[in-house]
Every structure is written in C-alpha cells, then in structure tokens.
Design an enzyme around this catalytic site. Structure first.
Site, mmCIF file in Angstrom:
data_model
loop_
_atom_site.group_PDB
_atom_site.id
_atom_site.type_symbol
_atom_site.label_atom_id
_atom_site.label_comp_id
_atom_site.label_asym_id
_atom_site.label_seq_id
_atom_site.Cartn_x
_atom_site.Cartn_y
_atom_site.Cartn_z
ATOM 1 N N TYR A 112 16.872 6.141 4.673
ATOM 2 C CA TYR A 112 17.247 5.123 5.662
ATOM 3 C C TYR A 112 16.085 4.915 6.649
ATOM 4 O O TYR A 112 16.224 5.042 7.847
ATOM 5 C CB TYR A 112 18.519 5.578 6.390
ATOM 6 C CG TYR A 112 19.313 4.448 7.025
ATOM 7 C CD1 TYR A 112 20.028 3.556 6.247
ATOM 8 C CD2 TYR A 112 19.350 4.300 8.417
ATOM 9 C CE1 TYR A 112 20.772 2.536 6.829
ATOM 10 C CE2 TYR A 112 20.091 3.284 9.007
ATOM 11 C CZ TYR A 112 20.797 2.412 8.204
ATOM 12 O OH TYR A 112 21.525 1.398 8.782
ATOM 13 N N ASP A 140 6.898 7.160 -1.332
ATOM 14 C CA ASP A 140 6.472 7.250 -2.732
ATOM 15 C C ASP A 140 6.063 8.674 -3.110
ATOM 16 O O ASP A 140 6.272 9.108 -4.240
ATOM 17 C CB ASP A 140 5.303 6.281 -2.982
ATOM 18 C CG ASP A 140 5.735 4.843 -2.710
ATOM 19 O OD1 ASP A 140 6.619 4.353 -3.414
ATOM 20 O OD2 ASP A 140 5.216 4.237 -1.750
ATOM 21 N N VAL A 156 7.303 11.530 -2.259
ATOM 22 C CA VAL A 156 8.378 12.514 -2.522
ATOM 23 C C VAL A 156 9.353 12.013 -3.597
ATOM 24 O O VAL A 156 10.269 12.726 -3.975
ATOM 25 C CB VAL A 156 9.159 12.883 -1.221
ATOM 26 C CG1 VAL A 156 8.239 13.500 -0.193
ATOM 27 C CG2 VAL A 156 9.892 11.693 -0.638
ATOM 28 N N GLN A 157 9.140 10.792 -4.067
ATOM 29 C CA GLN A 157 10.104 10.208 -5.017
ATOM 30 C C GLN A 157 10.254 11.019 -6.303
ATOM 31 O O GLN A 157 11.363 11.211 -6.785
ATOM 32 C CB GLN A 157 9.711 8.768 -5.347
ATOM 33 C CG GLN A 157 10.041 7.798 -4.222
ATOM 34 C CD GLN A 157 9.769 6.354 -4.586
ATOM 35 O OE1 GLN A 157 9.422 6.027 -5.715
ATOM 36 N NE2 GLN A 157 9.911 5.462 -3.614
ATOM 37 N N HIS A 159 8.503 -0.513 -4.659
ATOM 38 C CA HIS A 159 7.061 -0.452 -4.966
ATOM 39 C C HIS A 159 6.944 0.153 -6.363
ATOM 40 O O HIS A 159 7.676 1.095 -6.699
ATOM 41 C CB HIS A 159 6.358 0.398 -3.912
ATOM 42 C CG HIS A 159 4.875 0.574 -4.116
ATOM 43 N ND1 HIS A 159 4.060 -0.412 -4.639
ATOM 44 C CD2 HIS A 159 4.057 1.628 -3.852
ATOM 45 C CE1 HIS A 159 2.811 0.036 -4.685
ATOM 46 N NE2 HIS A 159 2.786 1.269 -4.226
ATOM 47 N N GLY A 161 10.031 -3.439 6.865
ATOM 48 C CA GLY A 161 11.495 -3.427 6.885
ATOM 49 C C GLY A 161 12.104 -4.238 8.015
ATOM 50 O O GLY A 161 13.068 -4.993 7.810
ATOM 51 N N GLU A 197 -5.403 -2.505 -0.590
ATOM 52 C CA GLU A 197 -5.643 -1.259 0.155
ATOM 53 C C GLU A 197 -7.010 -0.646 -0.141
ATOM 54 O O GLU A 197 -7.554 0.091 0.675
ATOM 55 C CB GLU A 197 -4.539 -0.239 -0.171
ATOM 56 C CG GLU A 197 -3.182 -0.666 0.376
ATOM 57 C CD GLU A 197 -2.002 0.072 -0.246
ATOM 58 O OE1 GLU A 197 -0.863 -0.260 0.122
ATOM 59 O OE2 GLU A 197 -2.202 0.954 -1.093
ATOM 60 N N GLU A 221 -13.664 -9.545 21.712
ATOM 61 C CA GLU A 221 -14.092 -10.638 20.834
ATOM 62 C C GLU A 221 -13.626 -10.408 19.392
ATOM 63 O O GLU A 221 -13.142 -11.332 18.729
ATOM 64 C CB GLU A 221 -15.629 -10.755 20.881
ATOM 65 C CG GLU A 221 -16.234 -11.723 19.879
ATOM 66 C CD GLU A 221 -15.819 -13.165 20.132
ATOM 67 O OE1 GLU A 221 -15.498 -13.514 21.288
ATOM 68 O OE2 GLU A 221 -15.798 -13.953 19.148
ATOM 69 N N SER A 237 -13.368 -25.134 17.050
ATOM 70 C CA SER A 237 -14.308 -26.209 17.376
ATOM 71 C C SER A 237 -15.175 -26.543 16.159
ATOM 72 O O SER A 237 -15.329 -25.712 15.253
ATOM 73 C CB SER A 237 -15.221 -25.757 18.511
ATOM 74 O OG SER A 237 -16.065 -24.723 18.030
#
Ligand code: NDP
Length: 327
Positions: A25, A82, A84-85, A107, A133, A194, A225, A252
């Site tokens: 969550y 990802d 710990v999946q 993903h 999210g 990435e 800047e 411009s």
C-alpha cells in the site's frame, strides 16, 4: 501500428464478483486500491504490519497478510518494490496461485528478466502507469486519465486481455487511452530513460554548474538559471502539453535561435555510442545481473555513489537558493 485502448474497449463487468488483492500500500498500491474501489471493484489489501497497512485500514480497506490476500484475490496486483518482489512472490503468492488467477504488475522488470515465472495456467498481466501514484489518484478523482502501458505476458485463462483492460479502466487508465505494449518494451524504455536520458540530463546540469562556477559566475545565480527557478520544470511541462518545438513560442526569438543553432553541436556525435551501450546492457540482461549482484552484496556501489552525490557542494547551495526563492 500502435494499438490504443479506451473505456469503450473495456468491460468492467468482467471484474464483478471477483476480488482484487492489492499487495503493498505504497505509491501505486494506495492509488490502485482507491481507484478500483471507486470503480465498484471488491478490493482487499495485503502487506506486512506497518504504517502503510495502518493507512489502508484507515482508508476503510480490509487488510491482511500478503499470503491471505493472495489466497483471496482473483487478481493479485504486486505493488511492492521490485527488489523484494521475487522473495515475496515465491514465499507468499505462488502457493496461492490457482488456474485462472491473474498476477498483475506495474513494471515489467521481474517478469521480463525471468526472475518471476508464474505457472502457465495463470494470467500474467501489466498495467504500468506513466505517472507517480499520487498522480494516478488525483487524475482519477478529477475525472481525467493517466497514460499507461498495458500488456499480457501470459494468457492462462483465455481472458487475460479483457481482464487487463477492465482493470486498466477501473484504474482510470483507459480514459485518455492506454498503449498496448509488452513487458520487454516497458522495461527497456523505462531503463533507457534511467540509463541514458536522466544521467545525461544530470551530467549536463551538474557539469554546467561546475563549469560556470569555476569560471567565476555566482553559484546562486547559476543554480537559479539552470534548475532552481523551476523555469526548466515549466519548459518540460509545456513540452508535454504543446510539443517540444511548439513550446519555443513561449521563448524569445533570441532564445529560439540560440537553441536551434546549437542543438546539433551541444553534444558530440559519439553520444550515439552511449545510447547504443545503454540499450545493449539493458537488452542483453547484463544490467539486470549487475543489479541482482549489487543487491545480494548489500548495495556497496549504490551506497558509495549516493554518498558522493550528497557530498557535492551544490547540495548546500540548493538550500541557499530555496531560501532565496522563499521556500
Ligand atoms: P512503494 O515503495 O511506494 O510501496 C511499496 C509498498 O510495499 C509499501 O507499502 C511497503 O511498505 C510495502 N513493502 C515493502 N517491502 C515489503 C515486503 N517485503 N513485503 C510486503 N510489503 C512490502 O512502491 P511503489 O508503489 O513505488 O512501486 C510498486 C510497483 O509499482 C513497482 O513495481 C514499481 O516499479 C511500480 N511503479 C511505480 C511507480 C511510482 O511512481 N513509484 C510508477 C510506475 C510503476 P513499507 O513502506 O513499510 O516498506
């Protein structure tokens, strides 16, 4: 030809009477759970006892362990980091996969590189929002859509596509159109950004800061800047809204002429070789293998690189510039 799916292509009734288990969550998990519930879908939330699971309970969801949610879910949305999946999938989800269930990803990484391989009779699907999210939730509440890539890696039930589109619609992702993609394309494009686009932007900005301050320009002025004023962020937003070249009308003629005459010479032609190298290590899996080894070793290189980045003197200067900007 690119296939784009809209609300009219998706039938929400396919998810009626089914339970969607949201695993995790966090950024995407909360947005997914809230949007699905508001679309009339039955949602349970699985996780470890922590602040995010408390939040799910406060939001009115039935919360439980990952294994319990996986057992209840007809569609299991894997929305944990990802990294710990693999472990969570193997120990708490795989034992509860039955024929016809679907595992949904936001993903493609773990499936694309073969780190997670659900049994052949399950659906392996993806709805990958191109948005954080909070943006997924805010857009849904505002009645707008968020862009997403949708894909089916494995159709175990024979219903994987209609299921994917119904889920995408319930998330709000087919309102403006969801692009049909693949786990490979989503992962490789994400990693290319990435590994080439953002590092190049970082290098150009940090390199310009170092170069200009070494030439005697005031650090505060240089930072303001380059990115501190948020003008650069506004230019990127306008690129998305009106177009990369069309947004030049907001600048411009001197600015437009300067940009167009230097576009080809700003980076050496060899930059193309950097693009080739970045794409190659993504496509041949060597980056994925390097990242797996880095995780197994306890992140030694990652830790060192982050320490070096945060030790750069421009971090302190950013604090000064933020004060100047009244933040
Ligand atoms: P988050 O880090 O925001 O959330 C992860 C959730 O999983 C948290 O509730 C976290 O709890 C929980 N969690 C962490 N470790 C475990 C564990 N071992 N077992 C059970 N629960 C765990 O993840 P994201 O929402 O950022 O990412 C989820 C997926 O969405 C990923 O596949 C990511 O690539 C994808 N994605 C993310 C996007 C984004 O904007 N962030 C955009 C598009 C896709 P706790 O906080 O307590 O650790």
């Amino acid at each position: 030809m690119t296939t784009i799916y809209y609300d009219k292509d998706a039938d929400l009734r396919l998810l009626k009477g089914k339970t969607v288990a949201i695993i995790g969550y966090g950024n995407q998990g909360r947005a997914h759970a809230l949007n699905l519930r508001d679309s009339g879908i039955d949602v349970v939330v699985g996780g470890v006892p922590d602040a995010t699971l408390d939040q799910a309970q406060q939001d009115g969801f039935e919360t439980m362990s990952v294994a319990e949610a996986a057992a209840q879910g007809d569609v299991i949305c894997l929305l944990i980091p990802d990294e710990v999946q693999q472990l969570v999938y193997r120990e708490e989800i795989l034992p509860h996969l039955r024929p016809g269930k679907a595992v949904d990803f936001a993903h493609g990484y773990n499936v694309h590189y073969g780190l997670i391989t659900p049994p052949p009779n399950t659906d392996v699907i993806m709805i990958a929002p191109r948005m954080i999210g909070v943006g997924v939730r805010d857009a849904y509440v505002a009645g707008k859509g968020v862009p997403a890539f949708v894909a089916v890696h494995q159709d175990g039930s024979g219903q994987a596509w209609p299921k994917t589109l119904a889920l995408a619609r319930a998330l709000g992702c087919t309102r403006n159109g969801a692009i049909e993609s693949t786990f490979a394309e989503e992962t490789e494009l994400d990693h290319f950004s990435e590994h080439f686009v953002w590092p190049a932007v970082f290098r150009v900005l940090v390199g310009s800061y170092e170069f200009l301050t070494a030439r005697g320009y005031q650090p505060e002025a240089v930072l303001m800047e380059l990115w501190g004023s948020k003008e650069a962020a506004e230019v990127l937003a306008q690129m998305a809204d009106v177009g990369i070249f069309r947004q030049m009308d907001f600048h411009s003629p001197t600015s437009q002429y300067g940009t167009l005459t230097h576009m080809d010479s700003a980076l050496p032609p060899e930059t193309r070789l950097c693009m080739e190298a970045a794409l190659e290590e993504i496509k041949d899996g060597s980056f994925a293998r390097e990242w797996e080894l880095e995780q197994a070793a306890g992140y030694p290189v990652f830790t060192k690189l982050k320490q070096a980045a945060f030790a750069h003197p421009l971090n302190e200067m950013e604090e000064e510039v933020r004060k100047l900007a009244g933040e």
